[in-house]
Write a protein that holds these residues in place. Structure first.
Motif, short mmCIF file in Angstrom:
data_model
loop_
_atom_site.label_atom_id
_atom_site.label_comp_id
_atom_site.label_asym_id
_atom_site.label_seq_id
_atom_site.Cartn_x
_atom_site.Cartn_y
_atom_site.Cartn_z
N SER A 1 1.03 -1.23 0.35
CA SER A 1 -0.22 -0.32 -0.35
C SER A 1 1.01 1.15 -0.21
CB SER A 1 -1.12 0.20 1.28
OG SER A 1 -1.65 -1.11 1.06
N ARG B 1 -10.82 5.53 -3.01
CA ARG B 1 -10.73 3.08 -2.61
C ARG B 1 -9.12 3.28 -1.88
NH1 ARG B 1 -9.83 -1.67 -2.03
NH2 ARG B 1 -10.40 -3.05 -3.78
N HIS B 2 -8.91 2.12 -0.97
CA HIS B 2 -8.04 2.07 -0.26
C HIS B 2 -7.38 0.91 -0.85
CE1 HIS B 2 -5.67 0.70 2.15
NE2 HIS B 2 -5.60 1.05 3.75
N GLY C 1 -6.25 -2.67 -5.17
CA GLY C 1 -7.92 -1.39 -4.91
C GLY C 1 -6.39 -0.48 -5.53
N GLN D 1 -8.14 1.56 -8.64
CA GLN D 1 -9.22 3.14 -8.32
C GLN D 1 -8.53 4.12 -7.46
OE1 GLN D 1 -11.25 -1.44 -7.58
NE2 GLN D 1 -13.30 0.54 -7.57
#
Length: 224
Positions: A117, A201-202, A207, A210
């Motif tokens: 992330s 969106r995370h 994701g 997005q």
């Protein structure tokens, strides 16, 4: 670049820093900035170095994420930032830069830890005209009891007790022009505070595309 603004803002945020330092480790959550621990002092130092690099850009957008992960913020003290990013070369905004900038690792390691992330978020930020200020709704690292290197979702009670007060303080002191949530937890907390925000969106669990599209659209709207 407005270094005077950065100095003023770091002084203004002192009560918020004080709130962060009040948290202590629990059986299922790590306090990130506990001044009574060496790890807490290192994370707080890293965070202040990062804000000293970021705030001269006068970021008008505040992104509220969910909770620190064990591969990212728990190791660095900087949200959506892994060891690999923090200790790597400075980016196009002059953020990060490793030991030369004063950043420190909590524990020396043969291989720097990365986080998916964090990699996605920082890559998208490089496409923006100005970096946003990014912060998690929940200010501790929630983990499974007895398993430090794990992640779990904060409970509603934890969010009410720990997330909302520090988040409200940050918003009131920083006074961002625009606020967006990255994921459901951030959006839930902002709604509880009565803050009108856009939801992105995370980037986890596929994701990333997005998240990128949403953030680029948000920044385009902000800059018009």
């Amino acid at each position: 670049m407005d270094h005077a603004f950065a100095r003023r803002m770091l002084t203004r945020l002192a009560p918020w820093f004080a709130m962060l330092k009040e948290f202590s480790d629990r059986a299922d959550a790590h306090a990130l900035y506990d001044p009574d621990t060496e790890a807490g002092r290192i994370r707080l130092s890293n965070l202040k170095i990062f804000l000293g690099q970021l705030l001269p850009w006068r970021p008008g957008v505040l992104l509220i994420g969910e909770a620190p992960g064990y591969r990212g913020t728990w190791r660095t003290g900087v949200n959506f930032c892994s060891e690999k990013i923090m200790m790597g070369p400075a980016d196009r905004f002059g953020l990060f830069g490793g030991e030369a900038a004063g950043y420190r690792l909590i524990e020396p390691a043969e291989k720097l830890c990365s986080e998916a992330s964090s990699t996605v978020v920082q890559r998208v930020i490089q496409e923006l005209p100005c970096p946003p200020l990014v912060w998690p709704a929940f200010p501790l690292h929630p983990h499974k009891p007895g398993v430090d290197e794990s992640n779990r979702t904060p409970t509603p009670a934890e969010l009410r007790r720990d997330a909302l007060p520090q988040l409200e303080k940050l918003i009131s002191l920083y006074r961002p022009r625009h606020i967006a949530a990255v994921g459901n937890i951030g959006m839930t907390c902002l709604k509880e505070l009565g803050v009108d925000a856009v939801k992105l969106r995370h980037p986890a669990h596929g994701g990333g595309p997005q998240f990128r599209a949403g953030l680029l659209e948000l920044m385009a709207d902000v800059n018009h």
